[in-house]
Scaffold this active site. Structure first.
Site, PDB file in Angstrom:
ATOM      1  NE  ARG A  67      -4.027   0.121   0.826  1.00  0.00           N
ATOM      2  CZ  ARG A  67      -5.001   0.719   0.138  1.00  0.00           C
ATOM      3  NH1 ARG A  67      -5.137   0.506  -1.164  1.00  0.00           N
ATOM      4  NH2 ARG A  67      -5.830   1.544   0.749  1.00  0.00           N
ATOM      5  CG  ASP A 233     -13.885   2.844   3.504  1.00  0.00           C
ATOM      6  OD1 ASP A 233     -15.123   2.903   3.331  1.00  0.00           O
ATOM      7  OD2 ASP A 233     -13.077   2.905   2.553  1.00  0.00           O
ATOM      8  CD  GLU A 253      -7.197   5.523   2.728  1.00  0.00           C
ATOM      9  OE1 GLU A 253      -5.991   5.758   2.528  1.00  0.00           O
ATOM     10  OE2 GLU A 253      -8.019   5.403   1.809  1.00  0.00           O
TER      11      GLU A 253
END
Length: 364
Positions: A67, A233, A253
């Site tokens: 990532r 999320d 995140e």
């Protein structure tokens, strides 16, 4: 589903990235090679993702996910990408809960090797409900599943939230605290206002988003619950499933301390976002999946906490999603993929449902 081509997700050269990943891996695991490096078609528009296998006599894992922070010169979706924060969050959740999160291997904070900080984690085998075309559309594996299989997936997914919120000690997530004054909910909303102002800086503001912020203040909970670690999320599109059981919880995140209902509202609304698009296209979709009443009831049974003020929290989820959608649309305009309309609210794909929430008619 949309009125424009799928936005580009990267401005980086995949071949150059592959060469640099191979060179970097040798510094962390002497004699190792990164092979089969690919950029997945589902690569998001936030942090970038690379997949590769490790070729080594004794690899720590065989298949990896890298990532990488977004290229700051590429009109990023978010103003900053703190990869150390994401890495530390994954470590915390792995250490302090029984949630299935990917094993993190390395954090690289020096931007020199790949042009930006990144971390590497083990790749989880399984399948993810797709965003494009949405899992609510005919033809997706989740749409083709039986009612019992989807109910199993729903129950297992809500249980992820219950365990996360109950198991991770909030004090150990203090490094995720958002700046500002007031309690965790006020700080969370203040951060979203700051993000919105960043998105529209020098561009046309959204009257609808600003009306939604005003409506939030009218609906503000009298007693927001104590903060817990929120995934941020929290949606099924960020879970890898083996059959219909979660085996990896992804994309941390947006993690932050907040009332439990922030995650619950996001889970409920993000499904409704895809469901509303599906119905608008003339398909039935999956109207019984992740229904608000069922999610609330399941969560209450698992935790003993009855969700409160969910009109507020689902509106907040739709508002947060609208800000992201507006930024993505402005990014598409930046790259010449779309023309800007006279009304900036038209850039928000779910403007009708957000407006109905502001007016208090969405759940009628």
């Amino acid at each position: 589903m949309a009125t424009a081509p799928r936005p580009r997700t990267s401005t980086r050269d995949p071949e150059e990235l592959a060469r640099r990943v191979t060179a970097w891996l040798g510094t962390r695991l002497p004699g190792a090679k990164a092979v089969g490096i690919t950029v997945p078609a589902s690569n998001g528009m936030s942090s970038e993702t690379l997949l590769f296998d490790i070729e080594h006599p004794e690899p720590p894992v065989r298949s990896c996910v890298l990532r990488l922070a977004a290229d700051p010169a590429a009109y990023t979706v978010f103003p900053e990408y703190d990869m150390a924060r994401q890495y530390r969050t994954l470590r915390l959740v792995a250490d302090r809960s029984d949630l299935p999160v990917p094993r993190v291997l390395w954090l690289e904070e020096d931007p020199e090797p790949l042009g930006a900080p990144f971390f590497v984690m083990e790749k989880a085998a399984g399948r993810v409900p797709p965003d494009v075309m949405p899992y609510t559309y005919e033809g997706s594996w989740l749409h083709a599943a039986s009612d019992a299989e989807r109910e199993h997936l729903e129950a297992a997914t809500v249980a992820l939230l219950a365990r996360l919120h109950d198991q991770v000690p909030p004090r150990e997530a203090g490094f995720l605290a958002l700046p500002g004054e007031g309690d965790a909910l006020r700080r969370h909303v203040t951060a979203q206002r700051a993000y919105y102002h960043w998105v529209v800086d020098g561009l046309a503001p959204s009257p609808l988003i600003e009306a939604a912020f005003d409506r939030l203040e009218e609906l503000w909970p009298n007693e927001p619950g104590p903060p817990v670690l929120n995934w941020g999320d929290a949606r099924i599109g960020n879970v890898v499933y083996d059959g219909f059981d979660p085996v990896a919880v992804l994309d941390w995140e947006m993690a932050a301390p907040a009332p439990r209902e922030v995650d619950l509202g996001w889970t409920v609304y993000l499904h409704r976002f895809f469901q509303d698009l599906t119905v608008a296209s003339g398909q039935r979709g999956l109207p019984d999946l992740l229904r608000r009443d069922r999610v609330e009831a399941r969560y209450a049974r698992l935790t003993g906490h009855t969700p409160q003020d969910m009109d507020f929290y689902t509106l907040y989820a739709a508002l947060r999603h609208a800000i992201v959608m507006l930024r993505i649309a402005y990014r598409q305009a930046h790259f010449g993929e779309v023309a800007l309309p006279a009304d900036p609210d038209a850039l928000i794909l779910h403007h009708d449902s957000l407006r109905a929430m502001v007016q208090g008619t969405y759940w009628d």
